[in-house]
Design an enzyme around this catalytic site. Structure first.
Site, PDB file in Angstrom:
ATOM      1  N   ILE A 136       0.842  -1.106   0.009  1.00  0.00           N
ATOM      2  CA  ILE A 136       0.070  -0.074   0.036  1.00  0.00           C
ATOM      3  C   ILE A 136       0.838   1.207  -0.042  1.00  0.00           C
ATOM      4  CG2 ILE A 136      -1.689   1.186   1.307  1.00  0.00           C
ATOM      5  CD1 ILE A 136      -2.783  -1.431   2.266  1.00  0.00           C
ATOM      6  N   CYS A 183       1.551   1.200   7.845  1.00  0.00           N
ATOM      7  CA  CYS A 183       2.233   0.100   8.567  1.00  0.00           C
ATOM      8  C   CYS A 183       1.400  -0.841   9.304  1.00  0.00           C
ATOM      9  CB  CYS A 183       3.231   0.768   9.368  1.00  0.00           C
ATOM     10  SG  CYS A 183       2.687   1.663  10.837  1.00  0.00           S
ATOM     11  N   PRO A 184       1.513  -2.089   9.497  1.00  0.00           N
ATOM     12  CA  PRO A 184       0.630  -2.902  10.142  1.00  0.00           C
ATOM     13  C   PRO A 184       0.492  -2.499  11.841  1.00  0.00           C
ATOM     14  CG  PRO A 184       2.814  -3.942   9.852  1.00  0.00           C
ATOM     15  CD  PRO A 184       2.887  -2.711   8.919  1.00  0.00           C
ATOM     16  N   ARG A 212      -4.263   1.433  10.983  1.00  0.00           N
ATOM     17  CA  ARG A 212      -4.865   0.847  11.985  1.00  0.00           C
ATOM     18  C   ARG A 212      -4.852   1.893  13.162  1.00  0.00           C
ATOM     19  NH1 ARG A 212      -6.626  -2.237   9.278  1.00  0.00           N
ATOM     20  NH2 ARG A 212      -6.629  -4.574   9.113  1.00  0.00           N
ATOM     21  N   ASP A 236      -9.254   7.345   8.762  1.00  0.00           N
ATOM     22  CA  ASP A 236     -10.252   6.295   8.484  1.00  0.00           C
ATOM     23  C   ASP A 236     -10.438   5.123   9.376  1.00  0.00           C
ATOM     24  OD1 ASP A 236     -12.015   5.201   6.386  1.00  0.00           O
ATOM     25  OD2 ASP A 236     -10.454   3.670   6.359  1.00  0.00           O
ATOM     26  N   GLU A 241     -13.751   0.468  17.222  1.00  0.00           N
ATOM     27  CA  GLU A 241     -14.748   0.660  15.969  1.00  0.00           C
ATOM     28  C   GLU A 241     -15.942  -0.331  16.283  1.00  0.00           C
ATOM     29  OE1 GLU A 241     -11.286   1.931  12.995  1.00  0.00           O
ATOM     30  OE2 GLU A 241     -12.276  -0.111  12.542  1.00  0.00           O
ATOM     31  N   HIS A 260     -13.782   3.548   8.316  1.00  0.00           N
ATOM     32  CA  HIS A 260     -13.152   2.570   7.921  1.00  0.00           C
ATOM     33  C   HIS A 260     -13.523   1.825   6.744  1.00  0.00           C
ATOM     34  CE1 HIS A 260     -10.489  -1.077   9.943  1.00  0.00           C
ATOM     35  NE2 HIS A 260     -10.339  -1.193   8.563  1.00  0.00           N
TER      36      HIS A 260
END
Length: 295
Positions: A136, A183-184, A212, A236, A241, A260
């Site tokens: 991404i 990043c994760p 995230r 986002d 959530e 999201h």
């Protein structure tokens, strides 16, 4: 084969249906099962497809026939990159605010044909800092280069990306006009955007998070926006959530928020369900694909 979907409404709607799965067996869809409902509803399933449903020893205890668990949580590189630029362009062009200005009838009252009500800025020659240079991040870099932006990036492990100058995290924060996170969420990235990080950014910087929510300390982002430490944010994802009633970012100034949905274009979800169906078909044919082995 009896296929049970535990949280269908997180992937499917009237535009993206479960038709590819129905070609493989009997499909039962549940919109969004509560954790305490899962065990009973999947008790006679041969396969379970889920997105965010928690499947553990308790929720799987009655599933004696279960042979297959499929996760529908794959995200689209192009979709998230596209949404990143949708947020970026909204921040720089104020499109929704100008649309409201026109529909409120204010253009009819303008003394000039081009009322400069909200600021407009060019992306060309701005420095974009990308945190996370995976698929991404690299897709975002490619779009940024097309906009003639200066692109810098950092990654947990050393990684070169076309059109990106690799720098340290601190240098990225210091130099970037726009910082975007791709990043994760892990032990290294959790809370990485905190008071100290925002203090190193430019006063007019735009912060974007489509990764995230856990990478951001939300109180610190709120404080940075309210104090003018940074110029604007566009997010986002948040830590909890759906959004909680008392989420502090709801009250932050200069903060664009979407729920999201960066990953969720129709084409992306159609591609996703195609992959899920192919995975089941390949499993039934004896050559499973996209298998995850848990030790």
């Amino acid at each position: 084969m009896k296929i049970v979907i535990t949280d269908a409404q997180t992937v499917f709607d009237e535009l993206v249906t479960t038709a590819p799965l129905r070609a493989l067996g009997e499909v039962t869809e549940y919109g969004l099962l509560r954790y305490d409902e899962v065990a009973e509803k999947i008790a006679d399933a041969d396969a379970v497809i889920c997105n965010k449903t928690v499947l553990d020893a308790h929720s799987l205890r009655l599933a004696k026939k279960l042979r297959y668990i499929g996760n529908a949580g794959s995200y689209s590189t192009n979709a998230v990159a596209q949404h990143t630029f949708a947020l970026m362009l909204e921040a720089y062009n104020n499109t929704s605010r100008y649309n409201r200005y026109v529909h409120d009838g204010l253009w009819k009252c303008s003394a000039t044909f081009s009322p400069f009500v909200y600021p407009l800025n060019e992306l060309a020659d701005k420095t974009l800092g990308i945190v996370g240079l995976g698929a991404i991040g690299q897709a975002v870099a490619k779009i940024a280069n097309a906009f003639q932006m200066k692109v810098i990036g950092c990654n947990r492990s050393r990684r070169e990306a076309e059109g990106v100058e690799t720098v340290s995290f601190d240098e990225l924060l210091r130099r970037s006009d726009i910082v975007t996170v791709h990043c994760p969420l892990n032990a290294d990235s959790r809370d990485m955007f905190n008071r100290d990080a925002f203090a190193k950014m430019k006063k007019d910087a735009l912060f974007i998070n489509t990764a995230r929510g856990g990478v951001v300390v939300e109180q610190d982002l709120y404080d940075a926006l309210e104090s003018g430490q940074i110029g604007m944010a566009a997010v986002d994802t948040i830590r909890v959530e759906p959004m909680e009633e008392d989420c502090i970012l709801m009250n932050a100034q200069n903060c664009i928020m979407t729920p999201h949905i960066a990953w969720a274009p129709v084409e992306t979800r159609e591609r996703l369900i195609g992959i899920v169906a192919d995975n089941i078909a390949n499993f039934l044919a004896g050559h499973p694909t996209n298998r995850v082995d848990i030790n």
